[in-house]
Write an enzyme that holds these catalytic residues in place. Structure first.
Site, mmCIF file in Angstrom:
data_model
loop_
_atom_site.group_PDB
_atom_site.id
_atom_site.type_symbol
_atom_site.label_atom_id
_atom_site.label_comp_id
_atom_site.label_asym_id
_atom_site.label_seq_id
_atom_site.Cartn_x
_atom_site.Cartn_y
_atom_site.Cartn_z
ATOM 1 N N VAL A 500 0.817 -1.211 0.000
ATOM 2 C CA VAL A 500 0.000 0.000 0.000
ATOM 3 C C VAL A 500 0.853 1.263 0.000
ATOM 4 O O VAL A 500 2.042 1.239 0.279
ATOM 5 C CB VAL A 500 -0.975 0.015 1.202
ATOM 6 C CG1 VAL A 500 -1.893 -1.183 1.154
ATOM 7 C CG2 VAL A 500 -0.208 0.035 2.522
ATOM 8 N N GLU A 501 0.202 2.401 -0.305
ATOM 9 C CA GLU A 501 0.846 3.718 -0.435
ATOM 10 C C GLU A 501 2.036 3.681 -1.394
ATOM 11 O O GLU A 501 3.074 4.280 -1.158
ATOM 12 C CB GLU A 501 1.282 4.249 0.939
ATOM 13 C CG GLU A 501 0.123 4.733 1.787
ATOM 14 C CD GLU A 501 0.568 5.570 2.977
ATOM 15 O OE1 GLU A 501 1.686 6.115 2.940
ATOM 16 O OE2 GLU A 501 -0.202 5.670 3.938
ATOM 17 N N GLY A 502 1.889 2.958 -2.489
ATOM 18 C CA GLY A 502 2.942 2.841 -3.487
ATOM 19 C C GLY A 502 3.712 1.564 -3.288
ATOM 20 O O GLY A 502 4.504 1.447 -2.344
#
Length: 806
Positions: A500-502
């Site tokens: 998540v978040e990249g």
């Protein structure tokens, strides 16, 4: 003589005006003068005069900026424009997000170590410490992660406690009923909760990271702040932020979520608003959210708010009760039951001025808003979650490897266990050091985008290694799920942090170096901007400053390589000064390898993700090593801390070396790679991973040094001794440590022939019967053995109950 004076004067002028290149001009001029004056003892005045004129011309051309621009830069600039990567608006915004801090020093090839050591990260405030000791401890005490898994949600009383104690408003200022915590306070809270329950930690961290609260604080209108911030802080609104969609994951700017500016009559009044259509997924807290932050592309086909149809990425706040929103379904992220699900919007109409975060002034600025917020969020949330898992693994394995015995020996004494134990402890030290330094920068007003991406990718990846090693040490007991096994739930969560978040693959191969090469480099962004503006003077300053940087760092890297880094000036750091010197050497080496890669590959470098990924590794481990040495400098100089700092630094130096060699071995322009390798590694690859001796020292400390183990895992919540899992393990460790001298007495008696060899309990009986140990010692041994049997037991379930387990 007059020629000599004139030559030296011009060379000095060149050196002052242009430093490195001017110095080289002085060297070249001196060489030509010597060559031209006498060859084999015979004077050659004509050759001397010719060489002198050439030297003077070179000094004038490169020493006088007006001449340099007219005769050199104006021809170089068009060529350079073809080589530079072409940046779209979204790329440019991404590259310009956040600020440059210590990463700029490392990229520049000459880090100012004293500046780093003088930097003082703010500690927890008294109020933050009281919150840690009070509400955070109480929340952890009330939580049962196994029950959360079985119920597939936090219990209602936990949700209520989280709201009442303002856990969802840690970043919201006190004037809006929030807690107003610092970055390090925020991080420490999430870390402790994560050591108890990943589900609770994610629930707390998301509203305090990328989301409506963060965006409202920095960009919201006064009316929006007044309306929402206090309600968010008190938990009266549960926020989520809808960014990722099926068509826009890594390339979030390619979203197909659209808002159309139009007018509608609402309750008899004409309203200028947005008609929104979207499909989003993987949205944390979406199933229970009451306030949705939304990123979408705004279009104004009827030119109601301006003269352009496409107004760019924009962010808005949408109440859940707005007609057209479909919300409530849940994803199942690796079985970890935090709230996560899709959101769909169909023909959703909201008033434009109320909905757009920041009002009309922020229309089209959503991408910058998101990236600036991510620069802070990536530095805190997922790193804090990762440190919670790493510290928990360290705490568990340090105790378990002491309590668990095989062949009448604690398993931590075996070298096969020592090796992963050392990695667990060393990486935990390194990760926590990076957290402290990065959060300190945030609290000092920085928004270190590149460093934030490093923390997100490399700390979550380190967590993966730590938890995997911990699972190996716990072996069979690690794969049996149940209340006793906290590691299994940490293992479940590992892919979430990685993804998540990249996703880490994207962050490593494209973002860290792609953003760092332009944002952190002293001259690249200036060159790009100068070419874009067709500013010859600015380009001249930037390009020749860049050349100067390359020349000086190349000389520096070679001298440091030949001297074993001993020529590097470092602060007085006593027992760690050699690590600072080696990092100075590799910082200079990184600069010239990076410049060579950019210079020879140009814009195609961003497509060569294997090379850019290795350059990202080098930059990341330069930063992580800096953090480890900074931590050792700031904390008490104990022997365990020294061993951990050395282990961390040696691991980082080895990985920097391997990353740079990987670039040089695969750089397409082979002659450049060969020359660089000779300059940077003239004596070969000399750095090695931490030695077995050092690893043994680190492992023994978390096995035998109770204070060192507590210091390394200071953020972990330790349950009461009667609770299965870590609580009972800690109690068993206390008893096992008290029993060690008694067990040693029995073993000595066996070796001396006073007792026959026998297993466990039978040896205790023989010892007390022979008077080798007292009755009190016998009772203590039995308590320790009973506690050991309890903590090595695993959960087993009735078949009917098993069918209901999640």
């Amino acid at each position: 003589m007059i020629w000599i004076v004139l030559l030296l004067a011009l060379a000095l002028f060149g050196a002052l005006a242009f430093r490195g290149l001017g110095f080289l001009a002085w060297v070249a001029a001196t060489a030509t003068w010597l060559l031209g004056w006498r060859i084999d003892g015979v004077a050659h005045p004509v050759l001397f005069a010719t060489c002198t004129v050439v030297a003077v011309v070179l000094a004038l051309v490169f020493g006088l900026p007006p001449l340099r621009r007219a005769l050199v830069s104006r021809f170089v600039m068009p060529v350079f424009a073809k080589v530079l990567p072409r940046l779209g608006d979204t790329e440019r915004i991404a590259l310009e997000a956040g600020t440059v801090w210590w990463d700029g020093d490392l990229f520049g090839g000459m880090p100012d170590w004293q500046k780093l050591l003088d930097f003082a990260p703010a500690p927890l405030s008294a109020e933050e410490q009281a919150f840690m000791d009070g509400p955070v401890e109480e929340l952890c005490r009330r939580l049962s992660d196994w029950e959360v898994y079985q119920q597939r949600d936090l219990p209602p009383e936990i949700w209520r406690y989280i709201r009442e104690q303002r856990f969802l408003g840690m970043i919201i200022p006190k004037e809006h009923d929030g807690l107003g915590f610092s970055a390090v306070g925020h991080s420490r809270v999430v870390t402790r909760i994560a050591s108890r329950s990943v589900t609770a930690a994610v629930t707390v961290m998301v509203p305090n990271s990328l989301g409506p609260g963060e965006l409202l604080l920095h960009y919201g209108t006064a009316a929006q702040k007044q309306k929402y911030l206090a309600r968010l802080a008190r938990g009266e609104e549960i926020p989520c932020f809808a960014l990722t969609g099926p068509e826009a994951g890594s390339d979030a700017a390619a979203t197909q979520s659209v808002g159309i500016v139009e007018k509608r009559v609402v309750d008899g009044v004409e309203v200028l608003g947005l008609r929104l259509e979207w499909k989003k997924r993987y949205i944390t807290l979406a199933p229970v959210a009451t306030l949705i932050g939304l990123a979408f592309r705004l279009k104004d086909p009827n030119r109601l708010i301006g003269d352009r149809e496409d107004r760019g990425i924009t962010c808005a706040l949408i109440p859940r009760a707005t007609p057209g929103i479909e919300i409530g379904l849940r994803h199942d992220p690796m079985g970890v039951p935090f709230m996560n699900g899709p959101i769909v919007g169909k023909d959703v109409f909201v008033p434009l001025d109320e909905a757009v975060i920041g009002g009309r002034e922020q229309i089209g600025h959503g991408w910058r808003m998101l990236l600036d917020s991510l620069a802070a969020g990536r530095s805190i949330s997922l790193p804090a979650l990762s440190i919670g898992a790493a510290q928990l693994a360290t705490r568990i394995c340090g105790a378990y490897a002491t309590v668990r015995e095989q062949f009448d020996t604690p398993i931590g004494r075996f070298e096969g266990i020592e090796e992963p134990l050392a990695r667990i402890a060393g990486l935990t030290y390194l990760m926590t050091a990076a957290r402290t330094l990065t959060c300190g920068a945030l609290d000092a007003g920085e928004k270190p985008a590149v460093i934030g991406n490093i923390c997100k990718a490399y700390l979550t990846d380190s967590m993966r290694q730590v938890v995997a090693d911990a699972m190996d040490i716990r072996a069979g007991s690690a794969i049996q799920r149940g209340p006793r096994n906290a590691l299994a739930r940490a293992w479940d969560a590992v892919p979430i942090g990685i993804t998540v978040e990249g996703a880490n693959i994207l962050t490593r191969s494209m973002i860290v170096y792609g953003q760092g090469a332009i944002r952190c480099h002293p001259f690249v962004q200036k060159e790009i901007d100068a070419v874009a503006k067709n500013d010859l003077a600015a380009f001249d300053r930037a390009i020749f400053g860049h050349v100067n940087l390359f020349v000086t760092r190349a000389v520096r890297a070679k001298l440091l390589a030949w001297s074993g880094s001993r020529l590097a000036g470092v602060p007085r750091t006593e027992d760690t000064h050699r690590y600072y010197q080696h990092l100075s050497r590799f910082s200079a080496a990184f600069t010239i390898v990076s410049d060579t890669a950019m210079g020879t590959l140009g814009g195609s470098l961003k497509r060569r993700e294997k090379l850019s990924g290795r350059l990202a590794d080098a930059l990341a481990y330069l930063y992580l090593a800096s953090a480890a040495l900074k931590r050792y400098h700031d904390e008490p100089k104990t022997r365990p801390n020294h061993a951990l700092a050395c282990w961390s630094a040696e691991l980082c130096l080895y990985r920097i070396q391997e990353a740079l060699l990987g670039v040089l071995d695969n750089l397409p322009v082979r002659w450049a790679a060969v020359l660089l390798k000779l300059a940077i590694f003239p004596l070969g690859a000399r750095f090695r991973p931490p030695s077995d001796r050092l690893g043994s020292e680190v492992a023994r400390d978390i096995l035998e040094n109770r204070e060192a183990r507590r210091t390394l895992t200071a953020d972990v919540f330790v349950p009461p001794p009667e609770e299965p899992g870590l609580g009972s393990l800690e109690a068993a460790l206390d008893k096992a440590v008290r029993a060690i001298p008694i067990e040693t007495k029995l073993r000595d008696a066996v070796r001396a022939g006073a007792l026959d060899r026998a297993p466990g309990y039978l040896l205790d009986d023989l010892g007390v019967a022979a008077g080798v140990i007292s009755g009190a010692e016998y009772d203590l041994l039995n308590e320790a053995r009973d506690a050991r049997d309890e903590v090595i037991a695993v959960d087993a379930f009735d078949p009917e109950v098993y069918k209901t387990l999640h």
